[in-house]
Design an enzyme around this catalytic site. Structure first.
Site, PDB file in Angstrom:
ATOM      1  N   THR A 125       0.829  -1.210   0.000  1.00  0.00           N
ATOM      2  CA  THR A 125       0.000   0.000   0.000  1.00  0.00           C
ATOM      3  C   THR A 125       0.863   1.260   0.000  1.00  0.00           C
ATOM      4  OG1 THR A 125      -1.538   1.297   1.333  1.00  0.00           O
ATOM      5  CG2 THR A 125      -0.151  -0.233   2.535  1.00  0.00           C
ATOM      6  N   ASP A 126       0.296   2.342  -0.521  1.00  0.00           N
ATOM      7  CA  ASP A 126       1.031   3.623  -0.510  1.00  0.00           C
ATOM      8  C   ASP A 126       1.163   4.194   0.896  1.00  0.00           C
ATOM      9  OD1 ASP A 126      -1.624   4.383  -0.113  1.00  0.00           O
ATOM     10  OD2 ASP A 126      -1.656   5.862  -1.724  1.00  0.00           O
ATOM     11  N   GLU A 127       0.386   3.641   1.846  1.00  0.00           N
ATOM     12  CA  GLU A 127       0.449   4.179   3.205  1.00  0.00           C
ATOM     13  C   GLU A 127       1.826   3.990   3.833  1.00  0.00           C
ATOM     14  OE1 GLU A 127      -2.782   3.517   5.826  1.00  0.00           O
ATOM     15  OE2 GLU A 127      -4.262   3.591   4.232  1.00  0.00           O
ATOM     16  N   TYR A 153      -1.671  -0.294  11.164  1.00  0.00           N
ATOM     17  CA  TYR A 153      -1.876  -0.948   9.867  1.00  0.00           C
ATOM     18  C   TYR A 153      -0.698  -0.676   8.936  1.00  0.00           C
ATOM     19  CZ  TYR A 153      -3.393  -1.405   5.014  1.00  0.00           C
ATOM     20  OH  TYR A 153      -3.438  -1.710   3.671  1.00  0.00           O
ATOM     21  N   LYS A 157       2.164  -3.218   7.271  1.00  0.00           N
ATOM     22  CA  LYS A 157       2.357  -3.389   5.824  1.00  0.00           C
ATOM     23  C   LYS A 157       3.801  -3.033   5.438  1.00  0.00           C
ATOM     24  CE  LYS A 157      -0.353  -4.325   3.090  1.00  0.00           C
ATOM     25  NZ  LYS A 157      -0.768  -5.655   2.547  1.00  0.00           N
TER      26      LYS A 157
END
Ligand code: NAD
Ligand code: TDX
Length: 339
Positions: A125-127, A153, A157
């Protein structure tokens, strides 16, 4: 070719199963999913009888089950979607995020190593890049940016991505990683912004916008994400990270207003509620690498994508009404009452 899709009873994984069965008529797909609150066998109804598809209920952290499955099926490709995916839940209870997202990734990679899988793809994810300021529209996430994390979260990731890279370097495993921006489309669980707002708007309920609603997300129609992963697993270079995003930045307030307009409901339904802890300000992907190296471009713009998504939720009420009739009510009460 035999492909293992973990988390295939969830939103993006299921859309990927449909995409792959359709795109590659000679591929067999096995879905491994433990059916958490977010996994839904009804989503896979249309492919359950397909002789090229098999569903296995199981947890990606269950080492015995995972190794036996790899021994039996002899996968060529593994695509790991299985995850706890909701930021708000990770703020309430981080433990299961670390277990599934980190240890699950380790278990799958150990099995992929043991059984000589030709490609292990980690859906990221870009997070993991943290966030960007709202007043610098010239800045975008690129693959070489350092990883950072705002929520349990995103920390889980980022850990999984680092582990995947370490397995590539140390064991020479054929690993690729993709980092995508926010997805939307059919079968997304109604805890995420877009389906939650569609559901509430249709029921004339309040639309809870966190903070000021100025936070920006970069929205991608789910099928474009699936297409990008298909390209990466076939033509991407091992050991590489590919960002996926279509320059579709919108503030949350813009997204909510668009939904209200399309379903013909008043803006007075918008309610500003307490902000998310550690709320990331802006995500914005630079997709130059995947475009230049693999020729990927998104096909569905936001206006068309949101129209298709709203139509899908209107045409498939049963799918989400069943979801919100159960444990979801307690979740909603806990997260949104007195916020
Ligand atoms: P989702 O929550 O809808 O689906 C996750 C699926 O994984 C569910 O079917 C669930 O049952 C399954 N699962 C959870 N724990 C498991 C376990 N221990 N063992 C086996 N299966 C398990 O998530 P999603 O939105 O489809 O996201 C899929 C992947 O894509 C995730 O890795 C997520 O981090 C990533 N991602 C999502 C987005 C987005 O906008 N939704 C954007 C970028 C990346
Ligand atoms: O009720 C809400 N009100 C609100 O204002 C909800 C659920 C969300 N929001 C805001 C928070 C975010 O700024 O909307 C934005 C989007 O929220 P989510 O749908 O929860 O997504 P986000 O936190 O951006 O994370 C998503 O994108 C990256 C996915 O859930 C992750 O799995 C993915 O990795």
């Amino acid at each position: 070719m035999k492909v293992l899709v973990t988390g295939g009873a969830g939103f993006i994984g299921a859309n990927f199963v449909f995409y792959m069965l359709d795109k590659h008529p000679d591929y067999d797909i096995v879905c491994l999913d433990s059916l958490t609150y977010c996994g839904n066998l009804k989503t896979l109804d249309s492919v359950m009888d397909n002789p090229r598809f098999k569903f296995v209920k199981g947890d990606v952290t269950d080492r015995k089950l995972v190794f036996e499955l790899f021994e039996e099926e002899k996968f060529n490709i593994v695509v790991n979607f299985a995850a706890e995916s909701h930021v708000d839940r990770s703020i309430e209870d981080p433990g299961v995020f670390l277990r599934t997202n980190i240890l699950g990734t380790q278990t799958l990679m150990d099995a992929a190593k043991e059984y000589g899988v030709e490609r292990y793809h980690q859906v990221g994810t870009d997070e993991v890049y943290g966030d960007l300021p709202l007043d610098r529209p010239d800045l975008f996430f690129t693959e070489d940016m350092p990883l950072t994390a705002s929520s349990p979260y995103s920390a889980s990731k980022a850990s999984a991505d680092l582990l995947a890279m370490a397995y590539h370097r140390t064991y020479d495993m054929p690993v690729t990683i993709s980092r995508c921006s926010n997805n939307y489309g059919p079968y997304q669980f109604p805890e995420k912004l877009i389906p939650l707002m569609i559901k509430n708007a249709l029921a004339d309920e309040q639309l809870p916008v966190y903070g000021t609603g100025e936070n920006v997300r970069d929205w991608l129609y789910v099928e474009d994400h699936c297409k990008a992963i298909d390209m990466i697993i076939h033509n991407g270079k091992v050991g590489e990270v590919y960002n996926i995003g279509g320059h579709n930045e919108r503030s949350n307030l813009d997204v909510v207003r668009t939904i209200l307009k399309q379903v013909g409901k008043p803006e007075s339904l918008i309610t500003f509620v307490g902000d998310r802890k550690g709320h990331d300000l802006r995500y914005a992907i630079d997709p130059t690498k995947i475009h230049n190296e693999l020729g990927w471009l998104p096909e569905t713009g936001f206006d068309e994508g949101i129209r298709r998504t709203i139509d899908w939720y209107l045409d498939n009420r049963q799918w989400w009404e069943e979801i919100i009739s159960g444990e979801y009510q307690q979740y909603y009460e806990k997260m949104y009452s007195n916020r």
